[in-house]
Scaffold this motif. Structure first.
Motif, PDB file in Angstrom:
ATOM      1  N   THR A  34     -19.418 -27.562-114.286  1.00 13.64           N
ATOM      2  CA  THR A  34     -19.826 -28.956-114.164  1.00 13.64           C
ATOM      3  C   THR A  34     -18.998 -29.814-115.256  1.00 13.64           C
ATOM      4  OG1 THR A  34     -21.537 -28.410-115.929  1.00 13.64           O
ATOM      5  CG2 THR A  34     -22.184 -28.194-113.528  1.00 13.64           C
ATOM      6  N   GLY A  35     -18.380 -29.234-116.197  1.00 13.82           N
ATOM      7  CA  GLY A  35     -17.740 -29.760-117.468  1.00 13.82           C
ATOM      8  C   GLY A  35     -18.438 -29.943-118.815  1.00 13.82           C
ATOM      9  N   VAL A  36     -19.856 -29.767-118.439  1.00 11.61           N
ATOM     10  CA  VAL A  36     -20.848 -29.776-119.745  1.00 11.61           C
ATOM     11  C   VAL A  36     -21.531 -28.497-119.858  1.00 11.61           C
ATOM     12  CG1 VAL A  36     -20.975 -32.370-120.048  1.00 11.61           C
ATOM     13  CG2 VAL A  36     -22.445 -30.981-118.366  1.00 11.61           C
ATOM     14  N   ASN A  37     -21.212 -27.555-119.143  1.00  9.54           N
ATOM     15  CA  ASN A  37     -22.094 -26.387-119.377  1.00  9.54           C
ATOM     16  C   ASN A  37     -22.039 -25.730-120.719  1.00  9.54           C
ATOM     17  OD1 ASN A  37     -19.445 -25.480-118.364  1.00  9.54           O
ATOM     18  ND2 ASN A  37     -20.133 -23.549-118.294  1.00  9.54           N
ATOM     19  N   GLY A  38     -23.199 -25.570-121.198  1.00  9.30           N
ATOM     20  CA  GLY A  38     -23.299 -24.916-122.543  1.00  9.30           C
ATOM     21  C   GLY A  38     -23.068 -25.776-123.752  1.00  9.30           C
ATOM     22  N   THR A  39     -23.099 -27.266-123.484  1.00  6.28           N
ATOM     23  CA  THR A  39     -22.903 -28.104-124.340  1.00  6.28           C
ATOM     24  C   THR A  39     -24.125 -28.476-125.123  1.00  6.28           C
ATOM     25  OG1 THR A  39     -22.726 -30.121-122.960  1.00  6.28           O
ATOM     26  CG2 THR A  39     -20.616 -28.954-123.435  1.00  6.28           C
ATOM     27  N   LEU A  40     -24.021 -29.193-126.202  1.00 12.28           N
ATOM     28  CA  LEU A  40     -24.972 -29.669-127.107  1.00 12.28           C
ATOM     29  C   LEU A  40     -25.476 -31.015-126.342  1.00 12.28           C
ATOM     30  CD1 LEU A  40     -27.207 -29.487-129.562  1.00 12.28           C
ATOM     31  CD2 LEU A  40     -25.303 -30.819-130.703  1.00 12.28           C
ATOM     32  N   GLY A  41     -24.747 -31.833-125.634  1.00  9.85           N
ATOM     33  CA  GLY A  41     -25.244 -32.808-125.029  1.00  9.85           C
ATOM     34  C   GLY A  41     -26.093 -32.754-123.816  1.00  9.85           C
TER      35      GLY A  41
END
Length: 121
Positions: A34-41
């Motif tokens: 997804t491009g943001v998996n596991g990110t702080l955002g």
């Protein structure tokens, strides 16, 4: 529609929008590619949606005018921040859910005030 349901329509719509935003934020956080998996955002968006859902429940339950105004201000700030986070994360559905939540907040603000029963002596 009965008066209690009409008076809570905005808060219910806000709660549903928060839960839908939470579902999309969870999907973005846990799904690979997804491009943001596991990110702080994405985690912040998840927490913000949870807080918005709690505030929506509080908005439906709080009877006092001052408390309702304070909750509305907090909800507006939360909606704006989560909308912006959704845009930065390229999670358009989270941003759209926050716009729907804003519509729910506006409905809650323009609804008629709760009527009280007159006391007869």
């Amino acid at each position: 529609m009965s008066q209690p349901l009409v008076s809570r329509t905005g808060a219910i719509l806000l709660l549903l929008a928060s839960l839908v935003g939470l579902a999309f934020a969870l999907y973005a956080y846990f799904t690979p590619l997804t491009g943001v998996n596991g990110t702080l955002g994405a985690m912040v968006a998840i927490l913000a949606c949870i807080v918005l859902a709690i505030l929506a429940i509080g908005l439906a339950a709080v009877p006092g005018r001052g408390a309702r105004i304070a909750l509305r201000v907090l909800i507006l700030l939360g909606l704006a921040g989560t909308f912006f986070a959704g845009l930065l994360l390229h999670q358009w559905w989270v941003a759209i859910a926050m716009v729907v939540g804003l519509v729910g907040l506006i409905i809650d603000m323009i609804r008629p005030p709760r009527t009280t029963r007159p006391t007869h002596a």
